[in-house]
Design an enzyme around this catalytic site. Structure first.
Site, PDB file in Angstrom:
ATOM      1  N   HIS A 130     -25.211  54.804  -6.232  1.00 52.44           N
ATOM      2  CA  HIS A 130     -23.841  54.662  -6.750  1.00 52.44           C
ATOM      3  C   HIS A 130     -23.118  56.011  -6.865  1.00 52.44           C
ATOM      4  O   HIS A 130     -21.912  56.037  -7.133  1.00 52.44           O
ATOM      5  CB  HIS A 130     -23.831  53.975  -8.112  1.00 52.44           C
ATOM      6  CG  HIS A 130     -24.307  52.550  -8.091  1.00 52.44           C
ATOM      7  ND1 HIS A 130     -23.753  51.596  -7.257  1.00 52.44           N
ATOM      8  CD2 HIS A 130     -25.289  51.918  -8.785  1.00 52.44           C
ATOM      9  CE1 HIS A 130     -24.389  50.443  -7.449  1.00 52.44           C
ATOM     10  NE2 HIS A 130     -25.324  50.613  -8.356  1.00 52.44           N
ATOM     11  N   ASP A 167     -30.905  47.096  -2.434  1.00 52.92           N
ATOM     12  CA  ASP A 167     -30.679  46.940  -3.881  1.00 52.92           C
ATOM     13  C   ASP A 167     -29.726  45.756  -4.102  1.00 52.92           C
ATOM     14  O   ASP A 167     -28.914  45.440  -3.234  1.00 52.92           O
ATOM     15  CB  ASP A 167     -30.056  48.230  -4.407  1.00 52.92           C
ATOM     16  CG  ASP A 167     -30.020  48.315  -5.923  1.00 52.92           C
ATOM     17  OD1 ASP A 167     -30.912  48.961  -6.498  1.00 52.92           O
ATOM     18  OD2 ASP A 167     -29.075  47.750  -6.526  1.00 52.92           O
ATOM     19  N   ASP A 248     -34.040  45.187  -7.670  1.00 49.53           N
ATOM     20  CA  ASP A 248     -33.375  44.367  -8.686  1.00 49.53           C
ATOM     21  C   ASP A 248     -32.794  43.076  -8.109  1.00 49.53           C
ATOM     22  O   ASP A 248     -32.160  42.302  -8.828  1.00 49.53           O
ATOM     23  CB  ASP A 248     -32.299  45.163  -9.434  1.00 49.53           C
ATOM     24  CG  ASP A 248     -31.488  46.072  -8.527  1.00 49.53           C
ATOM     25  OD1 ASP A 248     -31.629  45.960  -7.287  1.00 49.53           O
ATOM     26  OD2 ASP A 248     -30.706  46.886  -9.050  1.00 49.53           O
TER      27      ASP A 248
END
Ligand SMILES: [Zn+2]
Length: 312
Positions: A130, A167, A248
């Site tokens: 990010h 992810d 995740d």
């Protein structure tokens, strides 16, 4: 096959407070699971070095690198945490952790390109995908994978590398850094809508973005990978693969609502190793991103590493 495993105790020292999902125990869950499954004997452990300012500057604005370094050094010297965004804060141990996390990705790249390992996994935190060219966000400070990919291109002289991001969250930071850099193909899937609510419209022609609706399961992911990722990767013929390995999207992880299980990560890793085998001499560097259910994280990383190490 030889698989290098880069980590550093300093990566445990980054602590965003009690109850924060991006916690030091994530790394313990991984090492515990590797020990329990005997996988630790199949990989070569390495202590990650610190990334240099020049290496970080290949992915980030120079001003950002210096500014963030100063903020993190202040937190280190004062012993006081400092919030950078609503869910990202610097603790006294963040500077060392962030430098080792990016340094791991760089050192893993060196090891693989120089033939000291076939592939490598970096068990590091903070994660990176990010972090944009000029902003820390979403638990991320430096973009470990983007720093490594640019290192392969700019330092080692490779001409084409792929970044693969599985992810559950869109790798907006990586996209921000590599969009328009035609030496890099970025392929990703992510739950949409979900934080950071980007990615549905790719920002460059070198992006293959696959938004998956909440509650998608392994079969949907596999179909998307077969139909959208693999043809693009085959056509691009990358000389090396970098993986933003977030776990995740696992069904037990509560930060997202996708339904992947360990078998899906094994399948995905095999597909990526096959692409690397056909085009890149098998060169793969995989870096930990998310993954917040400690049990699912440990098991998923073990599954991923087992395939990387050729034992699955
Ligand atoms: Zn994530």
């Amino acid at each position: 096959m030889s698989t290098a495993f880069f980590s550093h105790t300093a990566c445990r020292g980054h602590d965003m407070g009690a109850g924060h999902p991006e916690c030091p125990q994530r790394l313990d869950a991984i090492t515990d699971q590797l020990r329990a499954s005997g996988l630790d004997a199949l990989v070569q452990p390495h202590d990650a070095p610190e990334a240099t300012m020049a290496q970080l500057g290949r992915a980030h604005e120079t001003g950002y690198v210096h500014e963030l370094y100063d903020v993190l050094a202040q937190a280190q010297a004062s012993g006081r945490p400092r919030a950078l965004d609503p869910d990202t804060s610097a603790s006294p141990g963040t500077l060392a952790a962030a430098l080792r996390a990016a340094g791991a990705a760089v050192a893993a790249t060196d090891a693989v390109i120089e033939g000291r390992a076939d592939n490598a996994f970096c068990a590091v935190r903070p994660p990176g995908h990010h972090a944009t060219r000029g902003q820390a966000m979403g638990f991320c400070f430096f973009n470990n994978v983007a720093v490594a990919a640019r290192h392969a291109l700019d330092h080692h002289g490779l001409q084409r590398v792929a970044i693969v991001d599985f992810d559950v969250h869109h790798g907006n930071g990586t996209e921000d850094i590599v969009a328009g850099d035609e030496r890099i193909l970025m392929v990703s899937f992510f739950q949409h809508p979900l934080y950071p609510y980007s990615g549905a419209v790719p920002r460059g022609t070198n992006m293959v973005n696959v938004p998956l609706p909440p509650y998608s399961r392994g079969e949907h992911m596999r179909q998307a990978v077969e139909q959208q990722w693999l043809p693009a990767l085959e056509a691009f013929a990358p000389q090396m693969l970098f993986i933003s390995a977030g776990f995740d999207a696992h069904r037990e992880d509560e930060l997202g609502q996708l339904g992947l299980v360990e078998d899906d990560y094994a399948w995905l890793t095999r597909q990526l190793l096959a692409v690397a085998g056909r085009h890149a001499g098998g060169r793969v560097v995989s870096c930990l991103e998310g993954g917040y259910h400690l049990g699912a994280l440990g098991r998923s990383v073990a599954t991923h590493l087992k395939v990387l190490a050729g034992a699955h």
